[in-house]
Enzyme design. Structure first.
Site, PDB file in Angstrom:
ATOM      1  N   ARG A   1      -1.379   7.875   2.343  1.00  0.00           N
ATOM      2  CA  ARG A   1      -2.257   7.163   3.278  1.00  0.00           C
ATOM      3  C   ARG A   1      -3.589   7.903   3.395  1.00  0.00           C
ATOM      4  O   ARG A   1      -3.662   9.122   3.291  1.00  0.00           O
ATOM      5  CB  ARG A   1      -1.599   7.087   4.652  1.00  0.00           C
ATOM      6  CG  ARG A   1      -0.229   6.418   4.638  1.00  0.00           C
ATOM      7  CD  ARG A   1      -0.039   5.564   5.860  1.00  0.00           C
ATOM      8  NE  ARG A   1      -0.834   4.352   5.754  1.00  0.00           N
ATOM      9  CZ  ARG A   1      -0.364   3.206   5.245  1.00  0.00           C
ATOM     10  NH1 ARG A   1       0.868   3.115   4.841  1.00  0.00           N
ATOM     11  NH2 ARG A   1      -1.147   2.154   5.169  1.00  0.00           N
ATOM     12  N   CYS A   2      -4.653   7.103   3.638  1.00  0.00           N
ATOM     13  CA  CYS A   2      -5.974   7.690   3.853  1.00  0.00           C
ATOM     14  C   CYS A   2      -5.923   8.582   5.085  1.00  0.00           C
ATOM     15  O   CYS A   2      -5.228   8.242   6.037  1.00  0.00           O
ATOM     16  CB  CYS A   2      -7.024   6.596   4.023  1.00  0.00           C
ATOM     17  SG  CYS A   2      -7.815   6.214   2.442  1.00  0.00           S
ATOM     18  N   PRO A   3      -6.598   9.734   5.078  1.00  0.00           N
ATOM     19  CA  PRO A   3      -7.612  10.124   4.088  1.00  0.00           C
ATOM     20  C   PRO A   3      -7.072  10.904   2.885  1.00  0.00           C
ATOM     21  O   PRO A   3      -7.882  11.418   2.107  1.00  0.00           O
ATOM     22  CB  PRO A   3      -8.527  11.027   4.925  1.00  0.00           C
ATOM     23  CG  PRO A   3      -7.606  11.670   5.906  1.00  0.00           C
ATOM     24  CD  PRO A   3      -6.557  10.649   6.226  1.00  0.00           C
TER      25      PRO A   3
ATOM     26  N   ASP B   1      -3.111   2.554  -0.730  1.00  0.00           N
ATOM     27  CA  ASP B   1      -3.462   2.388   0.680  1.00  0.00           C
ATOM     28  C   ASP B   1      -4.686   1.470   0.747  1.00  0.00           C
ATOM     29  O   ASP B   1      -5.679   1.717   0.061  1.00  0.00           O
ATOM     30  CB  ASP B   1      -3.790   3.759   1.290  1.00  0.00           C
ATOM     31  CG  ASP B   1      -4.150   3.641   2.772  1.00  0.00           C
ATOM     32  OD1 ASP B   1      -4.179   2.509   3.303  1.00  0.00           O
ATOM     33  OD2 ASP B   1      -4.411   4.678   3.400  1.00  0.00           O
TER      34      ASP B   1
END
Lengths: 378, 71
Positions: free
Chosen positions: B13-15, B40
């Protein structure tokens, strides 16, 4: 445990709310204006009857409702008979969209890609999204093209963006809609009671909790001559409407002074964050913006982690980062602008925020961002 | 020159995809191409935004494959 009396809680004093920390999320909900509280309590005693009935207590409720309608209509630049109270801001938007679709017997809604999710959900699949610039301003050329279709029921352009504060060119959009013969809905939720409202709309929607009134009260003004059929009637909570109107009159009276004060604080946040936090992007229009909203994104920072760190430090902020949304998708506003969606923080100010609150926030922010980055080796 | 460098951030998942990209980019010279595999939804916005902020060139997105070229 504190809460309303009569439900097993002791009644909180106003100072206990303040002790929770500094509230920087006015764009979601303003703390209730003290005048709203007083008006609500008075109207509970005086305006509890059904305003649709003919006996004396009902007439009293009706008078209160009419006075509230006149006061709100004046601020919105509408006639009292153009104004409808709804069950909230989302209900106002849903009534606007459903009512125009029904009356014009067309379905397609043209809206900016950065409208509030209430507009996007009301429009649904039968919609054309108009792109925006890197600062979040709608592309009027693309709007003009999108309006050029016989399928179009209406257009929706917000007065200003709720996440980044960018003011939209509503006058230009209204001129395009007028020449295309398309009614224009303006979601003015973030502007009402704060700044001068746009003109040229066919429908104007707002939400009382954004101006210090109670939740559950929305407003929808429909200009005379607009093809709109009321799709449903929302129950009217007279004391809540009276409180909403009282709050609006109060904030409107101080709007110019407050806008100048808050806008200077936003300017200070924009400049200081850019100077003291490395690898940060302050987003939205720097000048043509609302007085109370500022948003920035920090590279390599998890928005949820930063939000919790700020909360522990006593600051309640909002974020458009995916990890802070229940959908796990990033904010559609930031995505449409093409700006960084992670590490996002929205600060929105109100009358109870002081210069000292803002300076304390600015003092702790760089260290908190550095801590979050250090944890991921950046 | 051999094929592009690849960052496999699938499932991250970001970041994180952007952090992995930045860490790899730090050791490479201008003109290097890096492909980031990231599913993502935020990556499709954040990788081009990272390029803009850092002055790199965003080349393209093809499904979960995002290609950048270092300046």
């Amino acid at each position: 445990m504190r809460g309303p009396p009569g439900l097993g809680w002791s009644c909180p004093g106003r100072d206990s709310v303040a002790r929770v920390g500094v509230y920087f999320d006015a764009a979601t909900a303003m703390p209730p204006h003290p005048v709203a509280r007083q008006a609500f309590l008075a109207a509970l005693d005086d305006g509890w009857a059904d305003p649709g009935k003919l006996y004396t207590p009902a007439r009293r409720a009706r008078q209160l409702l009419d006075a509230a309608r006149a006061a709100v209509a004046e601020v919105l630049g509408a006639r009292p008979d153009e104004l409808h109270f709804t069950a909230g801001g989302t209900d106002a938007i849903r009534q606007a969209v459903a009512g125009v679709r029904r009356a014009r017997d067309r379905r397609l809604v043209v809206h900016t890609a950065v409208e509030h999710s209430a507009v996007i959900k009301a429009a649904g699949d039968l919609a054309v999204q108009v792109p925006v610039s890197l600062t979040g301003r709608v592309d009027l050329g693309a709007l003009e093209t999108a309006l050029d279709s016989p399928e179009v029921a209406m257009a929706a352009v917000q007065s200003a963006n709720h996440e980044v504060g960018t003011v939209q060119p509503v006058a230009g959009a209204a001129a395009l809609c007028r020449s295309a013969g398309v009614p224009l809905l303006v979601d003015a939720a973030q502007s009402i009671g704060r700044v001068a409202l746009p003109t040229g709309w066919s429908l104007l929607a707002g939400s009382a909790r954004k101006w210090g009134g109670p939740a559950g009260v929305g407003v929808l003004a429909v200009r005379k001559g607009t093809r709109w059929e009321q799709p449903w009637e929302s129950p009217v909570d007279v004391p809540a409407v009276v409180a909403a109107a009282a709050a609006l009159r109060a904030v409107q009276a101080e709007a110019a002074t407050e806008a100048a004060r808050l806008s200077a604080l936003v300017e200070e946040i924009r400049a200081t964050v850019a100077a003291t936090v490395p690898d940060v992007e302050v987003v939205g229009e720097p000048v043509e913006r609302l007085p109370h909203i500022v948003t920035f994104s920090c590279l390599y920072v998890d928005g949820e982690v930063l939000l919790h760190a700020l909360d522990r430090a006593g600051f309640a902020v909002s974020s458009g980062s995916a990890c802070t949304a229940d959908t796990l998708r990033p904010s559609h506003v930031l995505a449409a602008m093409g700006v960084l969606t992670h590490g996002n923080v929205r600060v929105s100010l109100h009358s109870a925020v002081s210069t000292e609150d803002v300076r304390r926030f600015l003092a702790v922010l760089p260290g908190l961002v550095a801590d979050v980055r250090a944890e991921v080796g950046m | 020159m051999s094929g592009p460098l690849v960052v496999d951030a699938l499932g991250r998942r970001c970041p994180l995809p952007v952090i992995m990209l930045a860490k790899l980019a730090a050791g490479h010279s201008p003109g290097t191409r890096i492909e980031v595999l990231a599913d993502d939804p935020a990556a499709a916005v954040d990788i081009p935004a990272w390029c803009r902020l850092r002055g790199h060139t965003f080349i393209s997105t093809d499904g979960d494959r995002h290609t950048v070229e270092l300046r």
